[in-house]
Design a protein around this motif. Structure first.
Motif, mmCIF file in Angstrom:
data_model
loop_
_atom_site.group_PDB
_atom_site.id
_atom_site.type_symbol
_atom_site.label_atom_id
_atom_site.label_comp_id
_atom_site.label_asym_id
_atom_site.label_seq_id
_atom_site.Cartn_x
_atom_site.Cartn_y
_atom_site.Cartn_z
ATOM 1 N N TYR A 63 -135.181 69.679 21.538
ATOM 2 C CA TYR A 63 -135.813 68.547 22.207
ATOM 3 C C TYR A 63 -136.351 69.060 23.535
ATOM 4 C CZ TYR A 63 -133.465 65.995 18.563
ATOM 5 O OH TYR A 63 -133.057 65.550 17.333
ATOM 6 N N VAL A 64 -137.672 69.182 23.608
ATOM 7 C CA VAL A 64 -138.332 69.812 24.745
ATOM 8 C C VAL A 64 -139.617 69.054 25.055
ATOM 9 C CG1 VAL A 64 -139.531 71.462 23.219
ATOM 10 C CG2 VAL A 64 -139.181 72.033 25.617
ATOM 11 N N ASP A 65 -140.011 69.039 26.310
ATOM 12 C CA ASP A 65 -141.251 68.400 26.723
ATOM 13 C C ASP A 65 -142.367 69.453 26.675
ATOM 14 O OD1 ASP A 65 -143.414 67.217 28.029
ATOM 15 O OD2 ASP A 65 -142.159 66.254 29.540
ATOM 16 N N LEU A 66 -143.191 69.394 25.643
ATOM 17 C CA LEU A 66 -144.263 70.377 25.495
ATOM 18 C C LEU A 66 -145.296 70.269 26.604
ATOM 19 C CD1 LEU A 66 -144.825 70.344 21.634
ATOM 20 C CD2 LEU A 66 -143.542 71.994 23.009
ATOM 21 N N GLY A 67 -145.408 69.098 27.232
ATOM 22 C CA GLY A 67 -146.337 68.933 28.353
ATOM 23 C C GLY A 67 -145.975 69.821 29.532
ATOM 24 N N VAL A 68 -144.670 69.996 29.755
ATOM 25 C CA VAL A 68 -144.211 70.875 30.837
ATOM 26 C C VAL A 68 -144.677 72.303 30.571
ATOM 27 C CG1 VAL A 68 -142.139 71.899 31.890
ATOM 28 C CG2 VAL A 68 -142.256 69.428 31.480
ATOM 29 N N ALA A 69 -144.491 72.776 29.351
ATOM 30 C CA ALA A 69 -144.914 74.131 28.999
ATOM 31 C C ALA A 69 -146.433 74.268 29.116
ATOM 32 C CB ALA A 69 -144.459 74.483 27.591
ATOM 33 N N ALA A 70 -147.176 73.260 28.664
ATOM 34 C CA ALA A 70 -148.643 73.310 28.726
ATOM 35 C C ALA A 70 -149.125 73.391 30.174
ATOM 36 C CB ALA A 70 -149.238 72.096 28.022
ATOM 37 N N GLN A 71 -148.513 72.627 31.061
ATOM 38 C CA GLN A 71 -148.901 72.672 32.475
ATOM 39 C C GLN A 71 -148.667 74.060 33.052
ATOM 40 O OE1 GLN A 71 -146.368 69.546 33.930
ATOM 41 N NE2 GLN A 71 -147.972 67.989 33.766
ATOM 42 N N GLN A 72 -147.533 74.643 32.736
ATOM 43 C CA GLN A 72 -147.213 75.967 33.273
ATOM 44 C C GLN A 72 -148.130 77.030 32.684
ATOM 45 O OE1 GLN A 72 -143.013 76.216 32.470
ATOM 46 N NE2 GLN A 72 -142.539 74.635 33.966
ATOM 47 N N LYS A 73 -148.445 76.925 31.399
ATOM 48 C CA LYS A 73 -149.360 77.883 30.778
ATOM 49 C C LYS A 73 -150.758 77.763 31.361
ATOM 50 C CE LYS A 73 -146.965 78.397 26.374
ATOM 51 N NZ LYS A 73 -147.017 78.193 24.923
ATOM 52 N N ALA A 74 -151.107 76.574 31.859
ATOM 53 C CA ALA A 74 -152.403 76.361 32.498
ATOM 54 C C ALA A 74 -152.417 76.877 33.938
ATOM 55 C CB ALA A 74 -152.765 74.878 32.464
ATOM 56 N N GLY A 75 -151.264 77.347 34.423
ATOM 57 C CA GLY A 75 -151.206 77.943 35.746
ATOM 58 C C GLY A 75 -150.595 77.064 36.820
ATOM 59 N N GLU A 76 -150.157 75.859 36.454
ATOM 60 C CA GLU A 76 -149.512 75.008 37.450
ATOM 61 C C GLU A 76 -148.124 75.564 37.768
ATOM 62 O OE1 GLU A 76 -149.648 70.795 36.684
ATOM 63 O OE2 GLU A 76 -151.561 70.997 35.622
ATOM 64 N N PRO A 77 -147.697 75.435 39.015
ATOM 65 C CA PRO A 77 -146.361 75.936 39.375
ATOM 66 C C PRO A 77 -145.272 75.063 38.746
ATOM 67 C CG PRO A 77 -147.326 74.740 41.204
ATOM 68 C CD PRO A 77 -148.395 74.828 40.133
ATOM 69 N N LEU A 78 -144.066 75.588 38.733
ATOM 70 C CA LEU A 78 -142.935 74.809 38.242
ATOM 71 C C LEU A 78 -142.784 73.570 39.124
ATOM 72 C CD1 LEU A 78 -140.182 77.535 37.666
ATOM 73 C CD2 LEU A 78 -141.904 76.710 36.067
ATOM 74 N N SER A 79 -142.569 72.434 38.487
ATOM 75 C CA SER A 79 -142.353 71.212 39.255
ATOM 76 C C SER A 79 -140.980 71.277 39.922
ATOM 77 C CB SER A 79 -142.434 69.988 38.344
ATOM 78 O OG SER A 79 -141.353 69.999 37.433
ATOM 79 N N ALA A 80 -140.784 70.447 40.952
ATOM 80 C CA ALA A 80 -139.493 70.420 41.653
ATOM 81 C C ALA A 80 -138.362 70.050 40.701
ATOM 82 C CB ALA A 80 -139.560 69.442 42.825
ATOM 83 N N GLN A 81 -138.630 69.108 39.779
ATOM 84 C CA GLN A 81 -137.555 68.691 38.871
ATOM 85 C C GLN A 81 -137.206 69.796 37.872
ATOM 86 O OE1 GLN A 81 -140.515 67.103 39.106
ATOM 87 N NE2 GLN A 81 -141.267 66.441 37.125
ATOM 88 N N VAL A 82 -138.191 70.562 37.413
ATOM 89 C CA VAL A 82 -137.883 71.688 36.525
ATOM 90 C C VAL A 82 -137.140 72.760 37.306
ATOM 91 C CG1 VAL A 82 -138.879 73.600 35.203
ATOM 92 C CG2 VAL A 82 -139.729 71.269 34.853
ATOM 93 N N ASP A 83 -137.643 73.083 38.481
ATOM 94 C CA ASP A 83 -137.018 74.122 39.296
ATOM 95 C C ASP A 83 -135.554 73.798 39.583
ATOM 96 O OD1 ASP A 83 -137.429 76.658 40.576
ATOM 97 O OD2 ASP A 83 -137.300 75.605 42.494
ATOM 98 N N SER A 84 -135.262 72.519 39.821
ATOM 99 C CA SER A 84 -133.879 72.133 40.135
ATOM 100 C C SER A 84 -132.934 72.296 38.944
ATOM 101 C CB SER A 84 -133.831 70.690 40.641
ATOM 102 O OG SER A 84 -134.088 69.780 39.588
ATOM 103 N N LEU A 85 -133.476 72.352 37.738
ATOM 104 C CA LEU A 85 -132.645 72.510 36.542
ATOM 105 C C LEU A 85 -132.353 73.968 36.190
ATOM 106 C CD1 LEU A 85 -134.353 69.823 34.297
ATOM 107 C CD2 LEU A 85 -132.070 69.688 35.315
ATOM 108 N N LEU A 86 -133.025 74.907 36.841
ATOM 109 C CA LEU A 86 -132.949 76.301 36.416
ATOM 110 C C LEU A 86 -131.828 77.109 37.056
ATOM 111 C CD1 LEU A 86 -136.736 77.176 36.335
ATOM 112 C CD2 LEU A 86 -135.297 76.202 34.525
#
Length: 144
Positions: free
Chosen positions: A114-137
């Protein structure tokens, strides 16, 4: 550490080594793998799983697949983790996910991520990691 979790750790080690055959050795011939449950249709069978893994492998480098927590009950393993890697053009992709693996003996017969493919697509497009993703890592890894 539970037996099912140890098998997943072997899968992770094989994937990080880019050893598709070793990854597949942990899957049943009739595996049903929802690699993006609810977003994409599942792959069915080892031949289809091989094609998917080979497609993924072509653009996944410096793989740091990590598991933060897990739980086993009967023939089922629940995990929370992150797929973290670099694309061929150097972009970082880090997608937190939850997964459920079903086993028959020591082989994986069902796998639902169960994964949000939109998050991966944004990152593959060159957008930086969002604050909420970064906080989970940056969390402690599951006990080995």
């Amino acid at each position: 550490m539970g037996r099912r979790y140890e098998i997943l750790r072997q899968v992770i080690e094989a994937w990080q080594a880019k050893d598709v055959d070793r990854v597949l050795s942990h899957m049943a011939d009739d595996i049903v793998w929802h690699y993006a449950a609810a977003a994409m249709p599942p792959v069915r069978g080892k031949a289809a799983a091989r094609k998917l893994l080979e497609r993924f492998q072509a653009d996944m480098h410096a793989i740091e697949w990590r598991i933060f927590s897990y739980s086993e009950t009967g023939d089922r393993l629940f995990v929370e983790g992150v797929d973290d890697y670099r694309t061929s053009d150097g972009k970082r992709v880090a997608t937190p996910y939850a997964g459920v693996l079903d086993f028959r003996g020591d082989l994986i017969v069902g796998w639902r991520d169960y994964v949000d493919l939109g998050v991966a697509a944004q990152q593959k497009a060159g957008e930086p990691l969002s604050a909420q993703v970064d906080s989970l890592l940056d969390r402690p890894l599951a006990a080995s």
